[in-house]
Enzyme design. Structure first.
Site, PDB file in Angstrom:
ATOM      1  N   ASP A   1       2.368   5.546 -33.705  1.00 46.29           N
ATOM      2  CA  ASP A   1       3.420   4.575 -34.014  1.00 46.29           C
ATOM      3  C   ASP A   1       2.822   3.445 -34.853  1.00 46.29           C
ATOM      4  O   ASP A   1       1.720   2.979 -34.586  1.00 46.29           O
ATOM      5  CB  ASP A   1       4.001   4.023 -32.705  1.00 46.29           C
ATOM      6  CG  ASP A   1       5.332   3.347 -32.918  1.00 46.29           C
ATOM      7  OD1 ASP A   1       6.327   3.848 -32.368  1.00 46.29           O
ATOM      8  OD2 ASP A   1       5.380   2.316 -33.631  1.00 46.29           O
TER       9      ASP A   1
ATOM     10  N   ASN B   1      14.576   7.100 -26.686  1.00 46.03           N
ATOM     11  CA  ASN B   1      15.787   6.298 -26.865  1.00 46.03           C
ATOM     12  C   ASN B   1      16.839   7.186 -27.523  1.00 46.03           C
ATOM     13  O   ASN B   1      16.526   7.925 -28.464  1.00 46.03           O
ATOM     14  CB  ASN B   1      15.493   5.087 -27.754  1.00 46.03           C
ATOM     15  CG  ASN B   1      14.521   4.122 -27.086  1.00 46.03           C
ATOM     16  OD1 ASN B   1      14.612   3.873 -25.885  1.00 46.03           O
ATOM     17  ND2 ASN B   1      13.567   3.597 -27.842  1.00 46.03           N
TER      18      ASN B   1
ATOM     19  N   GLY C   1      18.279   1.227 -28.112  1.00 45.98           N
ATOM     20  CA  GLY C   1      17.089   0.758 -28.816  1.00 45.98           C
ATOM     21  C   GLY C   1      16.575   1.760 -29.832  1.00 45.98           C
ATOM     22  O   GLY C   1      15.553   1.530 -30.463  1.00 45.98           O
ATOM     23  N   GLN C   2      17.269   2.899 -29.987  1.00 45.61           N
ATOM     24  CA  GLN C   2      16.825   3.856 -31.010  1.00 45.61           C
ATOM     25  C   GLN C   2      16.982   3.226 -32.392  1.00 45.61           C
ATOM     26  O   GLN C   2      18.044   2.693 -32.727  1.00 45.61           O
ATOM     27  CB  GLN C   2      17.640   5.163 -30.934  1.00 45.61           C
ATOM     28  CG  GLN C   2      17.085   6.241 -31.871  1.00 45.61           C
ATOM     29  CD  GLN C   2      17.853   7.564 -31.799  1.00 45.61           C
ATOM     30  OE1 GLN C   2      18.860   7.677 -31.098  1.00 45.61           O
ATOM     31  NE2 GLN C   2      17.372   8.552 -32.530  1.00 45.61           N
TER      32      GLN C   2
ATOM     33  N   HIS D   1      12.484  11.822 -31.375  1.00 42.17           N
ATOM     34  CA  HIS D   1      11.051  11.668 -31.089  1.00 42.17           C
ATOM     35  C   HIS D   1      10.844  11.251 -29.647  1.00 42.17           C
ATOM     36  O   HIS D   1      11.630  10.483 -29.098  1.00 42.17           O
ATOM     37  CB  HIS D   1      10.399  10.655 -32.039  1.00 42.17           C
ATOM     38  CG  HIS D   1      11.111   9.334 -32.092  1.00 42.17           C
ATOM     39  ND1 HIS D   1      12.279   9.153 -32.798  1.00 42.17           N
ATOM     40  CD2 HIS D   1      10.836   8.155 -31.514  1.00 42.17           C
ATOM     41  CE1 HIS D   1      12.684   7.902 -32.656  1.00 42.17           C
ATOM     42  NE2 HIS D   1      11.828   7.274 -31.874  1.00 42.17           N
TER      43      HIS D   1
ATOM     44  N   HIS E   1       8.251   9.230 -27.302  1.00 40.44           N
ATOM     45  CA  HIS E   1       7.130   8.282 -27.329  1.00 40.44           C
ATOM     46  C   HIS E   1       6.153   8.667 -26.217  1.00 40.44           C
ATOM     47  O   HIS E   1       6.585   8.943 -25.086  1.00 40.44           O
ATOM     48  CB  HIS E   1       7.599   6.865 -27.013  1.00 40.44           C
ATOM     49  CG  HIS E   1       8.549   6.251 -27.997  1.00 40.44           C
ATOM     50  ND1 HIS E   1       8.176   5.228 -28.839  1.00 40.44           N
ATOM     51  CD2 HIS E   1       9.862   6.489 -28.266  1.00 40.44           C
ATOM     52  CE1 HIS E   1       9.220   4.856 -29.573  1.00 40.44           C
ATOM     53  NE2 HIS E   1      10.258   5.612 -29.252  1.00 40.44           N
TER      54      HIS E   1
END
Ligand code: 5GP
Ligand code: ZN
Length: 103
Positions: free
Chosen positions: A29, A83, A89-90, A96, A98
């Site tokens: 990230d 998310n 919060g996406q 994906h 995390h």
């Protein structure tokens, strides 16, 4: 192509890649929330968790587990986050997982 993760997959945008094969890419990230913060993405574009079929999630979870196993002691305790949708919060609308560890 306005999907940032598709651009990374196509090699059109830079990323620090941890692992990739025909189906999946794992990269760091760019704004890590923990010492180890990886994103696990299918190479096929799905907007979010709910859009992707079961087999894709199975492949992603296998990858998540393999990466965490490889990281060993550094990722003994970890968090997996997904998310789904802007109100969760996406911010990148390419599925994906995390992986967050090291803290
Ligand atoms: P979301 O909020 O959609 O679940 O997560 C998107 C994540 O992707 C965020 O943690 C953000 O820092 C990361 N991110 C967004 N754009 C890029 C990029 O271009 N490169 C990398 N390496 N990470 C990105
Ligand atoms: Zn995409």
């Amino acid at each position: 192509m306005n999907c940032m993760f598709c651009r990374i997959i196509l090699g059109e945008a830079p990323a620090k890649v941890y692992y990739q094969d025909d189906d999946v890419i794992v990269f760091f990230d760019r704004a890590p929330l923990t010492p180890i913060h990886l994103l696990v993405c299918p190479k096929t574009h799905y907007n979010n968790f709910m859009d992707a079929p079961q087999e894709v999630h199975q492949m992603l979870v296998r990858t998540v587990k393999r990466v965490i196993t490889e990281l060993g002691e550094k990722a003994k305790d970890f968090r997996i986050m997904i998310n789904n949708g802007p109100r969760s919060g996406q911010t990148v609308f390419h599925l994906h997982y995390h992986i967050m560890a090291g803290k």
